[in-house]
Design a protein around this motif. Structure first.
Motif, PDB file in Angstrom:
ATOM      1  N   ASP A   1     -39.255  22.460  43.248  1.00 45.29           N
ATOM      2  CA  ASP A   1     -39.093  21.599  44.424  1.00 45.29           C
ATOM      3  C   ASP A   1     -39.182  22.452  45.689  1.00 45.29           C
ATOM      4  N   ALA A   2     -39.023  21.811  46.849  1.00 45.09           N
ATOM      5  CA  ALA A   2     -39.173  22.519  48.128  1.00 45.09           C
ATOM      6  C   ALA A   2     -38.138  23.634  48.279  1.00 45.09           C
ATOM      7  N   TRP A   3     -36.946  23.404  47.753  1.00 45.57           N
ATOM      8  CA  TRP A   3     -35.898  24.423  47.847  1.00 45.57           C
ATOM      9  C   TRP A   3     -36.297  25.679  47.065  1.00 45.57           C
TER      10      TRP A   3
ATOM     11  N   ASP B   1     -39.292  26.540  46.315  1.00 43.57           N
ATOM     12  CA  ASP B   1     -40.423  27.146  47.053  1.00 43.57           C
ATOM     13  C   ASP B   1     -39.905  28.055  48.175  1.00 43.57           C
ATOM     14  N   MET B   2     -38.840  27.604  48.827  1.00 39.29           N
ATOM     15  CA  MET B   2     -38.270  28.404  49.921  1.00 39.29           C
ATOM     16  C   MET B   2     -37.720  29.724  49.397  1.00 39.29           C
ATOM     17  N   ARG B   3     -37.119  29.697  48.219  1.00 42.60           N
ATOM     18  CA  ARG B   3     -36.555  30.936  47.666  1.00 42.60           C
ATOM     19  C   ARG B   3     -37.671  31.903  47.265  1.00 42.60           C
TER      20      ARG B   3
END
Lengths: 204, 204
Positions: free
Chosen positions: B82-84, B86-88
């Motif tokens: 998910d986007a989270w 992806d941020m990591r």
């Protein structure tokens, strides 16, 4: 409370402002924690990678301003229509970040003699190269930085423009009408306008 | 033919190798165009932002190695759930990129006296800080850089590690068992192994 988001950064716009812009755009409540510069040596070792901004959210601690800004941009629907468009947003953000790094190389140079040498190149060659190409790029992209429409790249640019101008020594959008207009367009977005009118006044 | 992808870069691994790793992982055919260093002054003005690598794909020209690597990583399914997540992935890639920038500051310093001064700080403080934290981070993340599973961040790290070692002056994974193991794990992926065995031999 644990569910409260908290952003920790120096008491400046700097690298943190794009995150604050996106949080404002998202109407997200958070603690905007601005520490005093003299406290940085004691805060630095407590950060995951020795740097700020740091965002505490969803029970985790995240760093790296562009990573956080991209994440919030996706939450806000300010990303591309597909992976290719996302890449074009990322690309232009990195171009602006390259300009930031060049300006920082000059601005933070401690050796006065060297600073003078670098100044000439950065102010008369490097910065105009980036700014003139960015201006033409915005013109060719329907007034935006990527994909001909508003994206988090535009908010990133408007948020960081004050910091770029600070390092540059004058308004970086002056003489670049498309960049000027883009910045004004972002600053006129209701949630951004509201944030800018109420944010702490800082010179960087 | 126009549909053929083409990557243009110096004849080195450097900032281009993570793109080549992902293209290999994707089994994507492309022209790996490596220009001679002496031709760079004439090539530079033809690039969108005065830099390489440049990727010509789908009738467009894209720059910025991390933007391209992320795009290809998504195509390869090597992104987050998910986007989270992806941020990591993005976060840790930027941490490694910060280490790269610190090593470059030392390696490309032209003033010999200053280079010696910077060398002490970079080699005895900055690099060990990043490498020891990255090593502990990989250990705590199930042997990977993000989200406890293989992602394009791992391929990015393995691809750029030779360039980091070149600037550092010795193997940057030496003494960091989790980073060593991670690098070996990526290099053992069949498509990566195949690419590394057939790629041009270069020292950077």
């Amino acid at each position: 409370m644990a569910s409260q988001w908290k952003m920790t950064y120096f008491p400046v716009k700097g690298l943190g402002e794009s995150i604050r812009f996106l949080l404002a755009y998202l109407d997200k409540e958070y603690e905007d924690h601005r520490f005093n510069v003299e406290d940085w040596p004691s805060i630095k070792p407590t950060t995951p990678w020795g740097q700020t901004p740091v965002l505490e959210a969803n029970g985790q601690t995240v760093t790296q301003s562009i990573a956080i800004t991209r994440y919030l941009g996706r939450q806000a629907g300010l990303c591309g229509a597909d992976a290719w468009e996302d890449m074009r947003i990322d690309e232009i953000v990195y171009v602006i970040n390259d300009l930031r790094a060049e300006l920082a190389k000059y601005h933070y140079e401690k050796d006065e003699k060297r600073k003078e040498e670098v100044k000439g190149t950065v102010l008369s060659t490097t910065a105009p190269f980036y700014l003139s190409r960015l201006d033409a790029h915005v013109k060719a992209n329907n007034g935006y930085l990527a994909n001909g429409k508003l994206s988090w790249a535009d908010l990133y640019f408007a948020a960081i423009s004050d910091y770029l101008s600070f390092m540059y020594g004058s308004d970086i959008t002056a003489g670049y009408p498309n960049l000027t207009e883009l910045r004004e367009k972002v600053l006129a977005l209701p949630k951004i306008k509201e944030w800018v009118s109420k944010r702490p006044v800082t010179n960087v």
